[in-house]
Write a protein that holds these residues in place. Structure first.
Motif, PDB file in Angstrom:
ATOM      1  N   THR A  64      11.789 -12.627   3.572  1.00 55.75           N
ATOM      2  CA  THR A  64      13.228 -12.758   3.795  1.00 55.75           C
ATOM      3  C   THR A  64      13.781 -11.466   4.395  1.00 55.75           C
ATOM      4  O   THR A  64      14.564 -11.490   5.357  1.00 55.75           O
ATOM      5  CB  THR A  64      13.956 -13.086   2.481  1.00 55.75           C
ATOM      6  N   ALA A  65      13.363 -10.327   3.829  1.00 56.39           N
ATOM      7  CA  ALA A  65      13.839  -9.035   4.328  1.00 56.39           C
ATOM      8  C   ALA A  65      13.390  -8.808   5.764  1.00 56.39           C
ATOM      9  O   ALA A  65      14.161  -8.334   6.603  1.00 56.39           O
ATOM     10  CB  ALA A  65      13.334  -7.914   3.425  1.00 56.39           C
ATOM     11  N   LYS A  66      12.141  -9.162   6.043  1.00 54.87           N
ATOM     12  CA  LYS A  66      11.571  -8.887   7.364  1.00 54.87           C
ATOM     13  C   LYS A  66      12.071  -9.857   8.421  1.00 54.87           C
ATOM     14  O   LYS A  66      12.447  -9.456   9.529  1.00 54.87           O
ATOM     15  CB  LYS A  66      10.044  -8.945   7.279  1.00 54.87           C
ATOM     16  N   GLU A  67      12.051 -11.160   8.106  1.00 56.81           N
ATOM     17  CA  GLU A  67      12.315 -12.173   9.126  1.00 56.81           C
ATOM     18  C   GLU A  67      13.796 -12.520   9.254  1.00 56.81           C
ATOM     19  O   GLU A  67      14.261 -12.819  10.356  1.00 56.81           O
ATOM     20  CB  GLU A  67      11.501 -13.424   8.806  1.00 56.81           C
ATOM     21  N   THR A  68      14.518 -12.512   8.149  1.00 54.77           N
ATOM     22  CA  THR A  68      15.933 -12.885   8.198  1.00 54.77           C
ATOM     23  C   THR A  68      16.830 -11.697   8.502  1.00 54.77           C
ATOM     24  O   THR A  68      17.748 -11.788   9.326  1.00 54.77           O
ATOM     25  CB  THR A  68      16.374 -13.528   6.871  1.00 54.77           C
ATOM     26  N   TYR A  69      16.542 -10.560   7.850  1.00 52.97           N
ATOM     27  CA  TYR A  69      17.434  -9.408   7.983  1.00 52.97           C
ATOM     28  C   TYR A  69      16.868  -8.284   8.855  1.00 52.97           C
ATOM     29  O   TYR A  69      17.540  -7.283   9.079  1.00 52.97           O
ATOM     30  CB  TYR A  69      17.794  -8.869   6.590  1.00 52.97           C
ATOM     31  N   ARG A  70      15.645  -8.478   9.345  1.00 51.85           N
ATOM     32  CA  ARG A  70      15.030  -7.503  10.252  1.00 51.85           C
ATOM     33  C   ARG A  70      15.040  -6.082   9.683  1.00 51.85           C
ATOM     34  O   ARG A  70      15.319  -5.108  10.399  1.00 51.85           O
ATOM     35  CB  ARG A  70      15.723  -7.517  11.610  1.00 51.85           C
ATOM     36  N   VAL A  71      14.757  -5.960   8.412  1.00 49.56           N
ATOM     37  CA  VAL A  71      14.688  -4.636   7.784  1.00 49.56           C
ATOM     38  C   VAL A  71      13.510  -3.884   8.413  1.00 49.56           C
ATOM     39  O   VAL A  71      12.397  -4.415   8.491  1.00 49.56           O
ATOM     40  CB  VAL A  71      14.518  -4.755   6.259  1.00 49.56           C
ATOM     41  N   PRO A  72      13.712  -2.654   8.861  1.00 47.67           N
ATOM     42  CA  PRO A  72      12.653  -1.926   9.598  1.00 47.67           C
ATOM     43  C   PRO A  72      11.366  -1.709   8.811  1.00 47.67           C
ATOM     44  O   PRO A  72      10.271  -1.836   9.353  1.00 47.67           O
ATOM     45  CB  PRO A  72      13.328  -0.587   9.932  1.00 47.67           C
ATOM     46  N   VAL A  73      11.491  -1.363   7.535  1.00 48.57           N
ATOM     47  CA  VAL A  73      10.301  -1.092   6.714  1.00 48.57           C
ATOM     48  C   VAL A  73      10.301  -2.036   5.517  1.00 48.57           C
ATOM     49  O   VAL A  73      11.244  -2.029   4.719  1.00 48.57           O
ATOM     50  CB  VAL A  73      10.276   0.370   6.225  1.00 48.57           C
ATOM     51  N   VAL A  74       9.256  -2.853   5.418  1.00 46.21           N
ATOM     52  CA  VAL A  74       9.134  -3.797   4.303  1.00 46.21           C
ATOM     53  C   VAL A  74       7.751  -3.627   3.676  1.00 46.21           C
ATOM     54  O   VAL A  74       6.734  -3.689   4.362  1.00 46.21           O
ATOM     55  CB  VAL A  74       9.316  -5.260   4.768  1.00 46.21           C
ATOM     56  N   LEU A  75       7.726  -3.402   2.371  1.00 47.14           N
ATOM     57  CA  LEU A  75       6.479  -3.246   1.622  1.00 47.14           C
ATOM     58  C   LEU A  75       6.481  -4.215   0.457  1.00 47.14           C
ATOM     59  O   LEU A  75       7.536  -4.554  -0.086  1.00 47.14           O
ATOM     60  CB  LEU A  75       6.326  -1.817   1.092  1.00 47.14           C
ATOM     61  N   ALA A  76       5.295  -4.645   0.051  1.00 48.23           N
ATOM     62  CA  ALA A  76       5.202  -5.568  -1.072  1.00 48.23           C
ATOM     63  C   ALA A  76       4.008  -5.224  -1.943  1.00 48.23           C
ATOM     64  O   ALA A  76       2.950  -4.825  -1.460  1.00 48.23           O
ATOM     65  CB  ALA A  76       5.082  -7.007  -0.579  1.00 48.23           C
ATOM     66  N   ARG A  77       4.198  -5.379  -3.235  1.00 49.80           N
ATOM     67  CA  ARG A  77       3.105  -5.185  -4.189  1.00 49.80           C
ATOM     68  C   ARG A  77       2.443  -6.529  -4.453  1.00 49.80           C
ATOM     69  O   ARG A  77       3.122  -7.550  -4.550  1.00 49.80           O
ATOM     70  CB  ARG A  77       3.654  -4.617  -5.492  1.00 49.80           C
ATOM     71  N   ILE A  78       1.100  -6.512  -4.552  1.00 47.41           N
ATOM     72  CA  ILE A  78       0.391  -7.729  -4.928  1.00 47.41           C
ATOM     73  C   ILE A  78      -0.530  -7.445  -6.109  1.00 47.41           C
ATOM     74  O   ILE A  78      -1.030  -6.333  -6.267  1.00 47.41           O
ATOM     75  CB  ILE A  78      -0.428  -8.319  -3.758  1.00 47.41           C
ATOM     76  N   HIS A  79      -0.715  -8.449  -6.939  1.00 51.60           N
ATOM     77  CA  HIS A  79      -1.594  -8.321  -8.098  1.00 51.60           C
ATOM     78  C   HIS A  79      -2.940  -8.984  -7.830  1.00 51.60           C
ATOM     79  O   HIS A  79      -3.942  -8.613  -8.421  1.00 51.60           O
ATOM     80  CB  HIS A  79      -0.935  -8.948  -9.328  1.00 51.60           C
ATOM     81  N   ASP A  80      -2.953  -9.950  -6.935  1.00 47.78           N
ATOM     82  CA  ASP A  80      -4.190 -10.639  -6.570  1.00 47.78           C
ATOM     83  C   ASP A  80      -4.622 -10.148  -5.197  1.00 47.78           C
ATOM     84  O   ASP A  80      -4.038 -10.525  -4.181  1.00 47.78           O
ATOM     85  CB  ASP A  80      -3.955 -12.152  -6.544  1.00 47.78           C
ATOM     86  N   PRO A  81      -5.650  -9.278  -5.129  1.00 46.34           N
ATOM     87  CA  PRO A  81      -6.065  -8.702  -3.837  1.00 46.34           C
ATOM     88  C   PRO A  81      -6.456  -9.746  -2.801  1.00 46.34           C
ATOM     89  O   PRO A  81      -6.395  -9.487  -1.599  1.00 46.34           O
ATOM     90  CB  PRO A  81      -7.275  -7.838  -4.216  1.00 46.34           C
ATOM     91  N   ILE A  82      -6.849 -10.943  -3.250  1.00 44.97           N
ATOM     92  CA  ILE A  82      -7.257 -11.982  -2.312  1.00 44.97           C
ATOM     93  C   ILE A  82      -6.097 -12.377  -1.404  1.00 44.97           C
ATOM     94  O   ILE A  82      -6.295 -12.818  -0.267  1.00 44.97           O
ATOM     95  CB  ILE A  82      -7.798 -13.206  -3.086  1.00 44.97           C
ATOM     96  N   ARG A  83      -4.874 -12.189  -1.892  1.00 41.55           N
ATOM     97  CA  ARG A  83      -3.704 -12.569  -1.112  1.00 41.55           C
ATOM     98  C   ARG A  83      -3.321 -11.532  -0.060  1.00 41.55           C
ATOM     99  O   ARG A  83      -2.387 -11.745   0.714  1.00 41.55           O
ATOM    100  CB  ARG A  83      -2.513 -12.806  -2.029  1.00 41.55           C
ATOM    101  N   ALA A  84      -4.014 -10.423  -0.041  1.00 44.11           N
ATOM    102  CA  ALA A  84      -3.650  -9.350   0.895  1.00 44.11           C
ATOM    103  C   ALA A  84      -3.671  -9.833   2.334  1.00 44.11           C
ATOM    104  O   ALA A  84      -2.846  -9.430   3.153  1.00 44.11           O
ATOM    105  CB  ALA A  84      -4.590  -8.163   0.717  1.00 44.11           C
ATOM    106  N   ASP A  85      -4.625 -10.721   2.655  1.00 40.95           N
ATOM    107  CA  ASP A  85      -4.727 -11.222   4.028  1.00 40.95           C
ATOM    108  C   ASP A  85      -3.493 -12.016   4.431  1.00 40.95           C
ATOM    109  O   ASP A  85      -3.101 -12.016   5.604  1.00 40.95           O
ATOM    110  CB  ASP A  85      -5.975 -12.098   4.185  1.00 40.95           C
ATOM    111  N   VAL A  86      -2.883 -12.702   3.459  1.00 40.83           N
ATOM    112  CA  VAL A  86      -1.677 -13.475   3.750  1.00 40.83           C
ATOM    113  C   VAL A  86      -0.565 -12.537   4.205  1.00 40.83           C
ATOM    114  O   VAL A  86       0.108 -12.768   5.210  1.00 40.83           O
ATOM    115  CB  VAL A  86      -1.236 -14.284   2.519  1.00 40.83           C
ATOM    116  N   TYR A  87      -0.365 -11.452   3.461  1.00 43.49           N
ATOM    117  CA  TYR A  87       0.658 -10.476   3.816  1.00 43.49           C
ATOM    118  C   TYR A  87       0.335  -9.825   5.160  1.00 43.49           C
ATOM    119  O   TYR A  87       1.211  -9.604   5.982  1.00 43.49           O
ATOM    120  CB  TYR A  87       0.748  -9.386   2.744  1.00 43.49           C
TER     121      TYR A  87
END
Length: 219
Positions: free
Chosen positions: A85-108
């Motif tokens: 939402t931050a990246k695509e809707t509001y075009r925030v320049p820097v977006v970071l996310a924490r993940i608990h399941d490393p397998i999902r890293a490829d999705v991000y």
């Protein structure tokens, strides 16, 4: 810098406290009103109750003019929706996310969102501290795959070309501090007594770097 932090748990609250001491404008969003208690007394930033992927909540927090958004809730799904939402809707320049399941890293990664994964980072840091205690990273990148290491060169390496320490894809000399002055290594520069050298090194090559520093190259 205006930073929106989604999630006021241990990570979010600690990050917020550090950023405000550095003079940044910090806005937190959390579903639980009691999460505010994790913030230090007289916290100068703002706290907003609601879902971190709710547009009205994000807009109330000031995301329209945000410089960065960090999603660090306890749920991977919530983090990815907030980050998107931050990246695509509001075009925030820097977006970071924490993940608990490393397998999902490829999705991000496919979405162009850098991630911080607790498990790989923790494992990498523990491994470094167990096996490479005298090589303490100054800085790490990604989930700890690449590190910046500073070390004083042993006396027996004096007179060797600093570029001799480079190993393609594993180790590179990126800076030298000599007599209190920093310089970038040019081709042909020789190591001098007391040189403090900064190496960019792959985490998997820490053992090799330690070998460089423990014994003369090529022996």
């Amino acid at each position: 810098m205006r930073v929106i932090i989604v999630g006021c748990g241990r990570v979010g609250s600690t990050l917020a406290a550090q950023l405000v001491t550095e003079g940044h404008d910090v806005r937190l969003v959390d579903r639980q009103p009691k999460a505010r208690r994790r913030l230090p007394p007289a916290f100068p930033g703002t706290f907003h109750v609601g879902n971190g992927f709710s547009r009205p909540v994000l807009e109330a927090a000031g995301i329209v003019h945000a410089d960065a958004c960090v999603a660090v809730t306890s749920g991977d799904n919530s983090n990815i929706v907030s980050a998107r939402t931050a990246k695509e809707t509001y075009r925030v320049p820097v977006v970071l996310a924490r993940i608990h399941d490393p397998i999902r890293a490829d999705v991000y990664r496919d979405l162009g969102i850098p991630t911080i994964s607790s498990v790989p980072w923790a494992v990498s840091r523990i491994h470094q501290m167990l096996l490479h205690r005298h090589l303490t990273p100054e800085l790490s990148f990604g989930n700890g795959e690449t590190l910046l290491i500073r070390s004083q060169l042993p006396a027996y390496l004096t007179g060797r070309q600093l570029t001799e320490f480079d190993v393609d894809g594993e180790i590179r000399v990126v800076e030298i501090t000599r007599a209190g002055r920093s310089l970038l290594p040019a081709h042909g520069v020789l190591a001098e007594p007391g040189d403090l050298v900064t190496f960019a090194v792959a985490a998997t090559a820490l053992g090799r770097l330690r070998g460089f520093l423990d014994k003369e190259l090529g022996t």
